[in-house]
Design an enzyme around this catalytic site. Structure first.
Site, mmCIF file in Angstrom:
data_model
loop_
_atom_site.group_PDB
_atom_site.id
_atom_site.type_symbol
_atom_site.label_atom_id
_atom_site.label_comp_id
_atom_site.label_asym_id
_atom_site.label_seq_id
_atom_site.Cartn_x
_atom_site.Cartn_y
_atom_site.Cartn_z
ATOM 1 N N CYS A 1 8.735 -0.484 54.387
ATOM 2 C CA CYS A 1 7.981 -0.449 55.639
ATOM 3 C C CYS A 1 6.783 -1.380 55.489
ATOM 4 C CB CYS A 1 7.510 0.968 55.941
ATOM 5 S SG CYS A 1 6.540 1.076 57.465
ATOM 6 N N HIS B 1 13.340 4.637 60.178
ATOM 7 C CA HIS B 1 12.776 4.415 58.852
ATOM 8 C C HIS B 1 12.482 5.776 58.231
ATOM 9 C CE1 HIS B 1 11.279 -0.030 59.227
ATOM 10 N NE2 HIS B 1 12.564 0.115 59.477
ATOM 11 N N ARG C 1 20.152 -8.377 56.223
ATOM 12 C CA ARG C 1 19.110 -9.018 57.044
ATOM 13 C C ARG C 1 17.807 -8.237 56.963
ATOM 14 N NH1 ARG C 1 15.528 -7.692 61.061
ATOM 15 N NH2 ARG C 1 17.140 -6.444 62.104
ATOM 16 N N ASP C 2 17.786 -7.044 57.522
ATOM 17 C CA ASP C 2 16.543 -6.282 57.611
ATOM 18 C C ASP C 2 16.070 -5.817 56.241
ATOM 19 O OD1 ASP C 2 14.426 -5.159 59.001
ATOM 20 O OD2 ASP C 2 15.455 -3.259 59.332
ATOM 21 N N ASN D 1 13.830 1.420 55.570
ATOM 22 C CA ASN D 1 15.096 1.702 56.231
ATOM 23 C C ASN D 1 15.799 2.920 55.635
ATOM 24 O OD1 ASN D 1 15.269 -0.529 58.110
ATOM 25 N ND2 ASN D 1 15.474 -1.843 56.319
ATOM 26 N N HIS E 1 17.564 3.317 65.023
ATOM 27 C CA HIS E 1 17.211 2.647 63.771
ATOM 28 C C HIS E 1 15.967 3.347 63.223
ATOM 29 C CE1 HIS E 1 16.847 -1.284 61.389
ATOM 30 N NE2 HIS E 1 15.781 -0.589 61.045
#
Length: 299
Positions: free
Chosen positions: A240, A209, A15-16, A249, A207
């Site tokens: 990003c 980055h 997803r992300d 991520n 979460h």
């Protein structure tokens, strides 16, 4: 505080990782990749987003993906759900958990989803209530906790206020996002001290980055404070959006490798995870930023 003996990694790559990528990954390839990830020992995979395809065209095949994947025993298959219509589609796709989202920053929330934080809370409360009626748990993402591309620093009081509201709805877990990859270990400690004084550690996830190379250092600080759930994206997939060309991520395999070296169990089979990361890298047609993937390919 001693390090925990076990950590849960929540895989968000399908997803992300994919949602902002310009390369179209075919539905059958998404399904194949998720099935590979399902066989790595991961217990949680966020497989897609039910945001309107106008906004996330890369995941316009959400229902087909959700219906097409193999369901491994012991794996939770989650999806991002923006509103009640998205929840209806997620239920049709057989999703196990609804993931809702908003920003801690008022400006970012308005620019990202065209709503005030108060409006978002109202919508997310309705989604959570409907999800619970359908026997789904709800996970909430709160982004820009450690910095905003528009407001810079986000007051901790704002983070606490929104976190309290989300937990009052009955969410099962809150994932705190370092959206611009600006967090550092000292800041992580400060934020967690404030939140852990109010909420249990087993309901907080992080979460990070890796935009500035601090993701793993931030995780070590969080581990020392009792956090045992972290989000990761296989291969480090997903850039990003506020720093084109930079890492986004944190790579799941980099997290797993670090934890294994610290004698912290994840139950994830690193070699299978690396194979899945290599497979999606080939489909993307570009190198992914995962350090362990680069080592794996050269060995």
């Amino acid at each position: 505080m001693p390090y925990p003996k076990k950590v849960t990694i929540k895989e968000v790559g399908p997803r992300d990782g994919l949602q902002n990528e310009p390369v179209w990954i075919a539905t059958e390839d998404k399904i194949t990749w998720i099935n590979q990830l399902s066989r790595t020992g991961l217990s949680y995979i966020e497989i897609t987003s039910f945001v309107h395809p106008k906004w996330i065209p890369a995941l316009r095949d959400a229902i087909d993906v959700a219906k097409g994947i193999d369901r491994e025993k012991g794996v939770t298959y989650a999806a991002l759900v923006p509103n009640q219509r998205g929840l209806e589609n997620a239920l049709e796709g057989g999703i196990n958990e609804a993931c809702v989202f908003m920003s801690a920053s008022e400006t970012h929330n308005r620019k990202n989803i065209n709503k005030s934080t108060s409006e978002s809370l109202h919508i997310l409360k309705q989604v959570n209530n409907d999800a619970q009626k359908a026997n789904l748990t709800t996970r909430a993402y709160l982004s820009t906790v450690f910095g905003c591309p528009y407001e810079k620093d986000v007051p901790i009081e704002q983070v606490i206020r929104l976190s309290e509201a989300l937990f009052e709805f009955g969410i099962s877990e809150l994932s705190l996002g370092d959206t611009i990859g600006a967090a550092n270990p000292a800041q992580v400690e400060t934020v967690l001290e404030a939140l852990l004084a109010r909420f249990p550690a087993n309901q907080i996830a992080l979460h990070f980055h890796d935009t500035r190379g601090t993701a793993l250092a931030n995780m070590v600080t969080a581990l020392q404070m009792g956090i045992t759930v972290f989000d990761g994206s296989a291969g480090g997939l997903g850039g990003c959006p506020y720093a084109p060309g930079s890492s986004g991520n944190a790579a799941t395999e980099d997290i797993v490798y670090m934890l294994e070296q610290m004698d912290i169990k994840t139950n994830v089979k690193l070699e299978k995870l690396l194979s899945a990361a290599k497979w999606i890298e080939e489909k993307m047609g570009k190198p992914l930023p995962s350090r362990n993937l680069q080592v794996f390919k050269s060995s």
